[in-house]
Design a protein around this motif. Structure first.
Motif, PDB file in Angstrom:
ATOM      1  N   LEU A 169       0.835  -1.201   0.000  1.00 33.90           N
ATOM      2  CA  LEU A 169       0.000   0.000   0.000  1.00 33.90           C
ATOM      3  C   LEU A 169       0.870   1.251   0.000  1.00 33.90           C
ATOM      4  CD1 LEU A 169      -2.844   1.207   0.117  1.00 33.90           C
ATOM      5  CD2 LEU A 169      -2.760   0.978   2.617  1.00 33.90           C
ATOM      6  N   GLY A 170       1.935   1.247   0.783  1.00 30.43           N
ATOM      7  CA  GLY A 170       2.859   2.363   0.754  1.00 30.43           C
ATOM      8  C   GLY A 170       3.513   2.536  -0.599  1.00 30.43           C
ATOM      9  N   TRP A 171       3.880   1.435  -1.213  1.00 30.00           N
ATOM     10  CA  TRP A 171       4.437   1.436  -2.572  1.00 30.00           C
ATOM     11  C   TRP A 171       3.448   2.101  -3.528  1.00 30.00           C
ATOM     12  CZ3 TRP A 171       6.373  -3.854  -4.923  1.00 30.00           C
ATOM     13  CH2 TRP A 171       6.780  -3.672  -6.236  1.00 30.00           C
ATOM     14  N   LEU A 172       2.182   1.707  -3.428  1.00 30.56           N
ATOM     15  CA  LEU A 172       1.156   2.268  -4.302  1.00 30.56           C
ATOM     16  C   LEU A 172       0.941   3.758  -4.022  1.00 30.56           C
ATOM     17  CD1 LEU A 172      -0.941   1.576  -6.507  1.00 30.56           C
ATOM     18  CD2 LEU A 172      -2.568   1.107  -4.663  1.00 30.56           C
ATOM     19  N   VAL A 173       1.061   4.171  -2.775  1.00 26.91           N
ATOM     20  CA  VAL A 173       0.946   5.595  -2.437  1.00 26.91           C
ATOM     21  C   VAL A 173       1.979   6.402  -3.213  1.00 26.91           C
ATOM     22  CG1 VAL A 173       1.370   7.272  -0.598  1.00 26.91           C
ATOM     23  CG2 VAL A 173      -0.117   5.316  -0.171  1.00 26.91           C
ATOM     24  N   HIS A 174       3.194   5.912  -3.259  1.00 25.61           N
ATOM     25  CA  HIS A 174       4.243   6.643  -3.967  1.00 25.61           C
ATOM     26  C   HIS A 174       3.995   6.684  -5.472  1.00 25.61           C
ATOM     27  CE1 HIS A 174       8.155   8.379  -4.710  1.00 25.61           C
ATOM     28  NE2 HIS A 174       8.393   7.451  -5.618  1.00 25.61           N
ATOM     29  N   ARG A 175       3.361   5.670  -5.999  1.00 26.90           N
ATOM     30  CA  ARG A 175       3.105   5.614  -7.446  1.00 26.90           C
ATOM     31  C   ARG A 175       1.847   6.385  -7.842  1.00 26.90           C
ATOM     32  NH1 ARG A 175       8.016   4.818  -8.525  1.00 26.90           N
ATOM     33  NH2 ARG A 175       8.745   2.695  -8.943  1.00 26.90           N
ATOM     34  N   SER A 176       1.126   6.930  -6.888  1.00 25.27           N
ATOM     35  CA  SER A 176      -0.099   7.680  -7.184  1.00 25.27           C
ATOM     36  C   SER A 176       0.262   9.127  -7.500  1.00 25.27           C
ATOM     37  CB  SER A 176      -1.058   7.620  -5.995  1.00 25.27           C
ATOM     38  OG  SER A 176      -1.342   6.283  -5.641  1.00 25.27           O
ATOM     39  N   THR A 177       0.040   9.530  -8.718  1.00 28.21           N
ATOM     40  CA  THR A 177       0.436  10.876  -9.146  1.00 28.21           C
ATOM     41  C   THR A 177      -0.735  11.754  -9.577  1.00 28.21           C
ATOM     42  OG1 THR A 177       0.846  10.025 -11.383  1.00 28.21           O
ATOM     43  CG2 THR A 177       2.727  10.093  -9.863  1.00 28.21           C
ATOM     44  N   THR A 178      -1.898  11.173  -9.877  1.00 29.73           N
ATOM     45  CA  THR A 178      -3.049  11.950 -10.312  1.00 29.73           C
ATOM     46  C   THR A 178      -4.113  11.971  -9.220  1.00 29.73           C
ATOM     47  OG1 THR A 178      -4.243  10.080 -11.297  1.00 29.73           O
ATOM     48  CG2 THR A 178      -2.589  11.185 -12.672  1.00 29.73           C
ATOM     49  N   ILE A 179      -5.050  12.886  -9.341  1.00 29.81           N
ATOM     50  CA  ILE A 179      -6.132  12.982  -8.356  1.00 29.81           C
ATOM     51  C   ILE A 179      -6.957  11.705  -8.329  1.00 29.81           C
ATOM     52  CG2 ILE A 179      -8.233  14.227  -7.732  1.00 29.81           C
ATOM     53  CD1 ILE A 179      -5.707  15.772  -7.151  1.00 29.81           C
ATOM     54  N   ARG A 180      -7.247  11.149  -9.491  1.00 35.29           N
ATOM     55  CA  ARG A 180      -8.052   9.922  -9.552  1.00 35.29           C
ATOM     56  C   ARG A 180      -7.319   8.765  -8.884  1.00 35.29           C
ATOM     57  NH1 ARG A 180     -10.379   8.913 -15.504  1.00 35.29           N
ATOM     58  NH2 ARG A 180     -11.288   7.183 -14.333  1.00 35.29           N
ATOM     59  N   GLN A 181      -6.019   8.664  -9.139  1.00 32.41           N
ATOM     60  CA  GLN A 181      -5.251   7.587  -8.518  1.00 32.41           C
ATOM     61  C   GLN A 181      -5.217   7.752  -7.003  1.00 32.41           C
ATOM     62  OE1 GLN A 181      -1.480   7.888 -10.522  1.00 32.41           O
ATOM     63  NE2 GLN A 181      -2.085   6.547 -12.201  1.00 32.41           N
ATOM     64  N   LYS A 182      -5.012   8.968  -6.539  1.00 31.24           N
ATOM     65  CA  LYS A 182      -4.972   9.208  -5.100  1.00 31.24           C
ATOM     66  C   LYS A 182      -6.324   8.944  -4.450  1.00 31.24           C
ATOM     67  CE  LYS A 182      -1.164  12.527  -5.082  1.00 31.24           C
ATOM     68  NZ  LYS A 182      -0.683  13.868  -4.693  1.00 31.24           N
ATOM     69  N   ALA A 183      -7.395   9.289  -5.152  1.00 31.51           N
ATOM     70  CA  ALA A 183      -8.729   9.022  -4.614  1.00 31.51           C
ATOM     71  C   ALA A 183      -8.962   7.516  -4.470  1.00 31.51           C
ATOM     72  CB  ALA A 183      -9.789   9.657  -5.516  1.00 31.51           C
ATOM     73  N   LEU A 184      -8.551   6.754  -5.502  1.00 27.23           N
ATOM     74  CA  LEU A 184      -8.693   5.303  -5.445  1.00 27.23           C
ATOM     75  C   LEU A 184      -7.877   4.716  -4.298  1.00 27.23           C
ATOM     76  CD1 LEU A 184      -9.557   2.530  -6.552  1.00 27.23           C
ATOM     77  CD2 LEU A 184      -7.632   2.669  -8.149  1.00 27.23           C
ATOM     78  N   VAL A 185      -6.650   5.170  -4.154  1.00 31.21           N
ATOM     79  CA  VAL A 185      -5.783   4.649  -3.100  1.00 31.21           C
ATOM     80  C   VAL A 185      -6.319   5.043  -1.724  1.00 31.21           C
ATOM     81  CG1 VAL A 185      -3.454   4.727  -2.131  1.00 31.21           C
ATOM     82  CG2 VAL A 185      -3.768   4.613  -4.606  1.00 31.21           C
ATOM     83  N   SER A 186      -6.927   6.209  -1.601  1.00 34.05           N
ATOM     84  CA  SER A 186      -7.523   6.623  -0.328  1.00 34.05           C
ATOM     85  C   SER A 186      -8.621   5.657   0.093  1.00 34.05           C
ATOM     86  CB  SER A 186      -8.090   8.041  -0.447  1.00 34.05           C
ATOM     87  OG  SER A 186      -7.086   8.976  -0.732  1.00 34.05           O
ATOM     88  N   VAL A 187      -9.486   5.309  -0.853  1.00 37.42           N
ATOM     89  CA  VAL A 187     -10.563   4.361  -0.554  1.00 37.42           C
ATOM     90  C   VAL A 187      -9.978   3.006  -0.171  1.00 37.42           C
ATOM     91  CG1 VAL A 187     -12.530   3.126  -1.517  1.00 37.42           C
ATOM     92  CG2 VAL A 187     -12.208   5.551  -2.042  1.00 37.42           C
ATOM     93  N   LEU A 188      -8.979   2.549  -0.930  1.00 46.82           N
ATOM     94  CA  LEU A 188      -8.353   1.264  -0.630  1.00 46.82           C
ATOM     95  C   LEU A 188      -7.702   1.280   0.751  1.00 46.82           C
ATOM     96  CD1 LEU A 188      -6.670   0.400  -4.062  1.00 46.82           C
ATOM     97  CD2 LEU A 188      -8.606  -0.769  -2.982  1.00 46.82           C
ATOM     98  N   ALA A 189      -7.064   2.389   1.092  1.00 48.45           N
ATOM     99  CA  ALA A 189      -6.397   2.476   2.389  1.00 48.45           C
ATOM    100  C   ALA A 189      -7.400   2.352   3.533  1.00 48.45           C
ATOM    101  CB  ALA A 189      -5.640   3.801   2.494  1.00 48.45           C
TER     102      ALA A 189
END
Length: 401
Positions: free
Chosen positions: A241-261
């Motif tokens: 999950l931390g790895w994916l946080v670093h790879r999140s560069t767009t708003i949509r990606q960050k929103a998806l990762v927020s929900v997953l977190a």
């Protein structure tokens, strides 16, 4: 020039203008210290400095801002998390989740440093050097504990105790064990050139796939389910999950990762306080890259973050002794201080080893002198071990019928 600072922090003999922090094998343990030195030289910390050649950093115009220091959120969280771990174990407060948050931050740093360099030829050398900075001092320290106490086993020394322990109170060093085991697996996987190319071509989707695979593993039964939070296959998803946080560069990606977190954290732990600490920490790193804080406070937090591993290592032995005589607050402060002193001592030992190695390499005739100097540097450790063994033998004689 910053070349000399890079060489000191990373233990390199020569640093050229074309070298970068990531290319030189920098990792999370050396990143905080190097970032402090760059900010001291430039007055600020350039974005993405770990990928900028040293020569370009030297040519940047220094600034002298009066508004405090711009400190990365992950650094602040590392410092707060390790204080939270110590304070919770001492009983000063009940703030669970600090070590699990550190595991997620380790995943961020893995993607940031270990996967930053495109040089496949030196992948294993750099990976094992990074693992060694964590595993070697831990194994040496726990090895000393094993020699002087029957509470620690060979499994503790070999960093595999998280799968062999027979009770919750034997999982003292689970965090380091999990981290080393994960990094070893990652080093082997990324030694395959095709895997590295695929990750560089699809960084976000690759990290997402790793997270989904890790989530499938987290409820695989292996021993007592109550101890799953200490086992690598069960908490690998936090690193991913931390790895994916670093790879999140767009708003949509960050929103998806927020929900997953939020979903993954809330469905794994059973303590609301641990859920809150881990979730809030991950979301803070995801959405708030850095915070501006007073420079003295920034320096203190950076020092705590840089020494966090050593604070974690020694606190198990320090606070039970102090706790018999002092209130919780001074016990927490003194325990953190003991970790800081240990970190400084290890830096001195590392410098001594590096000098001895360079002396032996450059002047073969003086190699015995270098070895004697190295042995002399370790002599205080030998004396401590002998004293502790003698005390243990006397205690066993007194306690025998």
């Amino acid at each position: 020039p910053l070349n000399d600072e890079f060489a000191r922090v990373l233990g390199c003999e020569v640093v050229t203008d074309t070298d970068t922090f990531a290319g030189l094998g920098g990792d999370s343990l050396s990143y905080v210290e190097m970032s402090v030195r760059i900010e001291e030289a430039l007055g600020y910390l350039p974005d993405g400095w770990h990928l900028i050649p040293v020569g370009e950093l030297n040519r940047l115009e220094p600034r002298h801002p009066n508004g405090g220091s711009q400190t990365e959120t992950s650094v602040v969280l590392r410092a707060l998390a390790i204080v939270g771990v110590v304070g919770t174990h001492v009983g000063l407060f009940g703030l669970l989740g600090g070590a699990h948050l550190l595991l997620a931050i380790a995943g961020i740093n893995f993607a940031r440093f270990q996967l930053a360099s495109g040089d496949q030829r030196h992948h294993l050398r750099r990976a094992f050097a990074s693992i060694g900075r964590i595993a070697v001092p831990t194994m040496a320290y726990v090895g000393l504990l094993h020699l002087t106490s029957d509470r620690y086993t060979v499994a503790n020394v070999l960093l595999i105790n998280n799968y062999l322990a027979d009770g919750v109170w034997r999982y003292w060093y689970w965090f380091v064990e999990v981290l080393v085991q994960v990094l070893l697996v990652a080093a082997a996987v990324f030694a395959v050139p095709g895997v590295r190319r695929l990750e560089r071509r699809h960084p976000f989707r690759f990290a997402l796939a790793v997270l989904l695979g890790a989530l499938a593993l987290r409820h695989v039964p292996m021993g007592d389910p109550a101890n799953d939070i200490y086992r690598t296959h069960s908490v690998l998803w936090l690193f991913a999950l931390g790895w994916l946080v670093h790879r999140s560069t767009t708003i949509r990606q960050k929103a998806l990762v927020s929900v997953l977190a939020v979903l993954t954290v809330s469905t794994f732990f059973t303590e609301p306080s641990r859920d809150a600490v881990v979730s809030a920490g991950i979301l803070a790193v995801l959405w708030v890259g850095s915070v501006r804080i007073p420079r003295p406070l920034a320096r203190s937090l950076a020092t705590l973050a840089a020494s966090s591993m050593y604070i974690y290592l020694v606190h198990w032995q320090v606070y039970p002794v102090l706790d018999r005589h002092l209130p919780a607050l001074p016990v927490t402060l003194l325990t953190v201080l003991a970790g800081l002193v240990t970190w400084l001592a290890m830096r001195a030992v590392e410098g001594c080893v590096a000098r001895a190695w360079l002396t032996a390499r450059d002047r073969p005739a003086s190699a015995p002198e270098a070895l004697r100097a190295f042995a002399g540097a370790l002599d205080p450790v030998h004396r401590v071990v002998r004293v502790m063994q003698q005390r243990r033998q006397r205690a066993s004689v007194v306690g025998s019928p």
